[in-house]
Design a protein around this motif. Structure first.
Motif, PDB file in Angstrom:
ATOM      1  N   VAL A   1      10.766  14.285 -10.791  1.00  0.00           N
ATOM      2  CA  VAL A   1       9.694  13.739  -9.964  1.00  0.00           C
ATOM      3  C   VAL A   1      10.234  12.916  -8.797  1.00  0.00           C
ATOM      4  N   TYR A   2      11.209  12.041  -9.063  1.00  0.00           N
ATOM      5  CA  TYR A   2      11.579  11.050  -8.055  1.00  0.00           C
ATOM      6  C   TYR A   2      12.767  11.435  -7.165  1.00  0.00           C
ATOM      7  N   THR A   3      13.700  12.245  -7.652  1.00  0.00           N
ATOM      8  CA  THR A   3      14.855  12.548  -6.806  1.00  0.00           C
ATOM      9  C   THR A   3      14.517  13.357  -5.551  1.00  0.00           C
ATOM     10  N   PRO A   4      13.449  14.191  -5.535  1.00  0.00           N
ATOM     11  CA  PRO A   4      13.134  14.888  -4.274  1.00  0.00           C
ATOM     12  C   PRO A   4      12.560  13.969  -3.203  1.00  0.00           C
ATOM     13  N   GLU A   5      12.109  12.755  -3.579  1.00  0.00           N
ATOM     14  CA  GLU A   5      11.509  11.840  -2.610  1.00  0.00           C
ATOM     15  C   GLU A   5      12.556  11.401  -1.591  1.00  0.00           C
ATOM     16  N   ARG A   6      12.206  11.501  -0.333  1.00  0.00           N
ATOM     17  CA  ARG A   6      13.120  11.070   0.725  1.00  0.00           C
ATOM     18  C   ARG A   6      12.812   9.654   1.208  1.00  0.00           C
ATOM     19  N   ARG A   7      11.519   9.324   1.346  1.00  0.00           N
ATOM     20  CA  ARG A   7      11.146   8.023   1.902  1.00  0.00           C
ATOM     21  C   ARG A   7      10.983   6.955   0.834  1.00  0.00           C
ATOM     22  N   HIS A   8      10.530   7.340  -0.371  1.00  0.00           N
ATOM     23  CA  HIS A   8      10.263   6.354  -1.420  1.00  0.00           C
ATOM     24  C   HIS A   8      10.867   6.794  -2.756  1.00  0.00           C
ATOM     25  N   PRO A   9      12.171   7.015  -2.803  1.00  0.00           N
ATOM     26  CA  PRO A   9      12.763   7.448  -4.073  1.00  0.00           C
ATOM     27  C   PRO A   9      12.847   6.333  -5.108  1.00  0.00           C
TER      28      PRO A   9
ATOM     29  N   ASP B   1      14.355  13.351 -17.961  1.00  0.00           N
ATOM     30  CA  ASP B   1      14.438  14.594 -17.204  1.00  0.00           C
ATOM     31  C   ASP B   1      13.237  14.756 -16.273  1.00  0.00           C
ATOM     32  N   VAL B   2      12.033  14.447 -16.774  1.00  0.00           N
ATOM     33  CA  VAL B   2      10.831  14.538 -15.946  1.00  0.00           C
ATOM     34  C   VAL B   2      10.900  13.530 -14.799  1.00  0.00           C
ATOM     35  N   ALA B   3      11.361  12.312 -15.102  1.00  0.00           N
ATOM     36  CA  ALA B   3      11.472  11.288 -14.062  1.00  0.00           C
ATOM     37  C   ALA B   3      12.465  11.724 -12.989  1.00  0.00           C
ATOM     38  N   TYR B   4      13.550  12.373 -13.404  1.00  0.00           N
ATOM     39  CA  TYR B   4      14.508  12.884 -12.424  1.00  0.00           C
ATOM     40  C   TYR B   4      13.843  13.929 -11.526  1.00  0.00           C
TER      41      TYR B   4
ATOM     42  N   GLU C   1      23.329   8.458  -5.274  1.00  0.00           N
ATOM     43  CA  GLU C   1      23.371   9.568  -4.320  1.00  0.00           C
ATOM     44  C   GLU C   1      24.771   9.677  -3.732  1.00  0.00           C
ATOM     45  N   ASN C   2      25.237  10.934  -3.519  1.00  0.00           N
ATOM     46  CA  ASN C   2      26.538  11.114  -2.862  1.00  0.00           C
ATOM     47  C   ASN C   2      26.345  11.451  -1.378  1.00  0.00           C
ATOM     48  N   GLN C   3      27.421  11.702  -0.675  1.00  0.00           N
ATOM     49  CA  GLN C   3      27.351  11.936   0.771  1.00  0.00           C
ATOM     50  C   GLN C   3      26.607  13.215   1.118  1.00  0.00           C
ATOM     51  N   ASN C   4      26.525  14.141   0.184  1.00  0.00           N
ATOM     52  CA  ASN C   4      25.806  15.393   0.422  1.00  0.00           C
ATOM     53  C   ASN C   4      24.324  15.301   0.078  1.00  0.00           C
ATOM     54  N   GLY C   5      23.881  14.133  -0.368  1.00  0.00           N
ATOM     55  CA  GLY C   5      22.473  13.959  -0.712  1.00  0.00           C
ATOM     56  C   GLY C   5      22.127  14.325  -2.143  1.00  0.00           C
ATOM     57  N   ALA C   6      23.125  14.751  -2.933  1.00  0.00           N
ATOM     58  CA  ALA C   6      22.866  15.069  -4.344  1.00  0.00           C
ATOM     59  C   ALA C   6      22.668  13.767  -5.106  1.00  0.00           C
TER      60      ALA C   6
ATOM     61  N   ALA D   1       0.834  -1.200   0.000  1.00  0.00           N
ATOM     62  CA  ALA D   1       0.000   0.000   0.000  1.00  0.00           C
ATOM     63  C   ALA D   1       0.870   1.252   0.000  1.00  0.00           C
ATOM     64  N   ALA D   2       1.964   1.214   0.762  1.00  0.00           N
ATOM     65  CA  ALA D   2       2.877   2.362   0.800  1.00  0.00           C
ATOM     66  C   ALA D   2       3.475   2.608  -0.571  1.00  0.00           C
ATOM     67  N   ALA D   3       3.789   1.506  -1.292  1.00  0.00           N
ATOM     68  CA  ALA D   3       4.340   1.659  -2.643  1.00  0.00           C
ATOM     69  C   ALA D   3       3.317   2.276  -3.579  1.00  0.00           C
ATOM     70  N   ARG D   4       2.051   1.869  -3.463  1.00  0.00           N
ATOM     71  CA  ARG D   4       1.017   2.441  -4.316  1.00  0.00           C
ATOM     72  C   ARG D   4       0.829   3.925  -4.005  1.00  0.00           C
ATOM     73  N   VAL D   5       0.850   4.289  -2.717  1.00  0.00           N
ATOM     74  CA  VAL D   5       0.718   5.696  -2.339  1.00  0.00           C
ATOM     75  C   VAL D   5       1.871   6.506  -2.936  1.00  0.00           C
ATOM     76  N   ALA D   6       3.086   5.952  -2.859  1.00  0.00           N
ATOM     77  CA  ALA D   6       4.246   6.636  -3.438  1.00  0.00           C
ATOM     78  C   ALA D   6       4.082   6.807  -4.937  1.00  0.00           C
ATOM     79  N   ALA D   7       3.533   5.776  -5.603  1.00  0.00           N
ATOM     80  CA  ALA D   7       3.320   5.859  -7.049  1.00  0.00           C
ATOM     81  C   ALA D   7       2.290   6.924  -7.392  1.00  0.00           C
ATOM     82  N   TRP D   8       1.212   6.984  -6.592  1.00  0.00           N
ATOM     83  CA  TRP D   8       0.193   8.019  -6.832  1.00  0.00           C
ATOM     84  C   TRP D   8       0.780   9.414  -6.663  1.00  0.00           C
ATOM     85  N   ARG D   9       1.583   9.573  -5.608  1.00  0.00           N
ATOM     86  CA  ARG D   9       2.207  10.891  -5.392  1.00  0.00           C
ATOM     87  C   ARG D   9       3.123  11.256  -6.546  1.00  0.00           C
ATOM     88  N   ALA D  10       3.872  10.267  -7.032  1.00  0.00           N
ATOM     89  CA  ALA D  10       4.782  10.516  -8.143  1.00  0.00           C
ATOM     90  C   ALA D  10       4.012  10.900  -9.400  1.00  0.00           C
ATOM     91  N   GLN D  11       2.894  10.195  -9.660  1.00  0.00           N
ATOM     92  CA  GLN D  11       2.078  10.537 -10.821  1.00  0.00           C
ATOM     93  C   GLN D  11       1.535  11.955 -10.712  1.00  0.00           C
TER      94      GLN D  11
END
Length: 274
Positions: free
Chosen positions: A141-149, A136-139, A203-208, A45-55
């Motif tokens: 959308v998903y790179t700002p995610e902290r819990r479900h990148p 580019d769009v996928a980047y 991801e590097n040590q600075n979170g980039a 369910a958490a994965a589906r919620v993450a997918a909905w948020r990403a969409q």
């Protein structure tokens, strides 16, 4: 697992309508906290919620919508006569053409070299490939995610590679970017232009973060191109009917060096770009 099995797993203890309201921020604080607790016990369910948020974020990114939508109002106006609309369109077309001609010599300086004239981009005289734009769009959308990148974490790298290889019907490998200070976070399956696509995140040590987008391509070529969108850069190429796009906000020179190594590690011929 098919979609029916997936959805049945979601409904176990959780109501899809409640999850939808949760994603849209329509639940009271207490109920929202309760749902967050339940999601920790229901990974599907958490994965589906993450997918909905990403969409939702993808749609906002594509349509230019703000993160928090304001109430919408529909204003009905009488339609203008057709001759007035045609005349106005002609005026705007003429004005746009004149502006393009006037700013043409200044465009490379205004866009950092990304503008190549009418119909041109990235200094290569051709519009960016659609898979590079998707990357580019996928980047974004998903790179700002902290819990479900990602869908599958790097701790399950073997499973990740086997799964995505099966879905893309092509043996995949994940190049190491440790030399540049980036570790694999994991990956996910994405819809491509004409089939599935894969995204690997680093991801590097600075979170980039950097992402490598991989998808099947019907054509083959050796060109190596750059696509810019804001502070993001994407180097992309096609090798053996596979499209690759490396995206990130780092300097153009460093991203190019990484892209050359990635291409070589994946069996490409970056020497053709030199």
């Amino acid at each position: 697992m098919n979609n029916d099995d997936y959805d049945s797993g979601l409904t176990e203890g959780l109501d899809l309508r409640v999850l939808s309201a949760f994603v849209d921020g329509e639940l009271p604080h207490a109920q929202r906290a309760a749902i967050e607790t339940q999601l920790e016990q229901h990974p599907q369910a958490a994965a589906r919620v993450a997918a909905w948020r990403a969409q939702k974020k993808a749609l906002q990114a594509l349509c230019g919508a703000p993160a928090r939508e304001e109430p919408a109002f529909i204003v009905v106006r009488p339609s203008a006569p057709w001759w007035r609309r045609v005349g106005l369109a002609a005026c705007w077309l003429a004005a746009g053409a004149g502006l393009a001609l006037a700013l043409g010599p200044l465009a490379p300086r205004l866009t950092g070299g990304a503008w190549g004239g009418l119909g041109g981009w990235s200094g290569f005289g051709a519009a960016p490939a659609s898979f590079a734009q998707r990357a580019d769009v996928a980047y974004a959308v998903y790179t700002p995610e902290r819990r479900h990148p990602v869908e599958v974490a790097a701790s399950e790298e073997e499973h990740l590679i086997n799964w995505l290889s099966k879905r893309l019907n092509r043996p995949l490998s994940v190049p190491s970017l440790q030399e540049y200070g980036y570790s694999l976070v994991g990956g996910r399956l994405l819809p491509g232009e004409a089939g599935p696509a894969a995204q690997f995140m680093y991801e590097n040590q600075n979170g980039a973060r950097l992402t490598l987008y991989v998808t099947g391509i019907s054509r083959d070529e050796t060109a190596f191109r750059l696509f810019r969108d804001g502070n993001r850069r994407t180097f992309y190429w096609v090798s053996d009917r596979m499209g690759y796009a490396l995206s990130g906000p780092i300097s153009e020179g460093k991203l190019r060096s990484i892209a050359i190594d990635v291409c070589s590690a994946l069996g490409g011929k970056p020497e053709a770009w030199q």
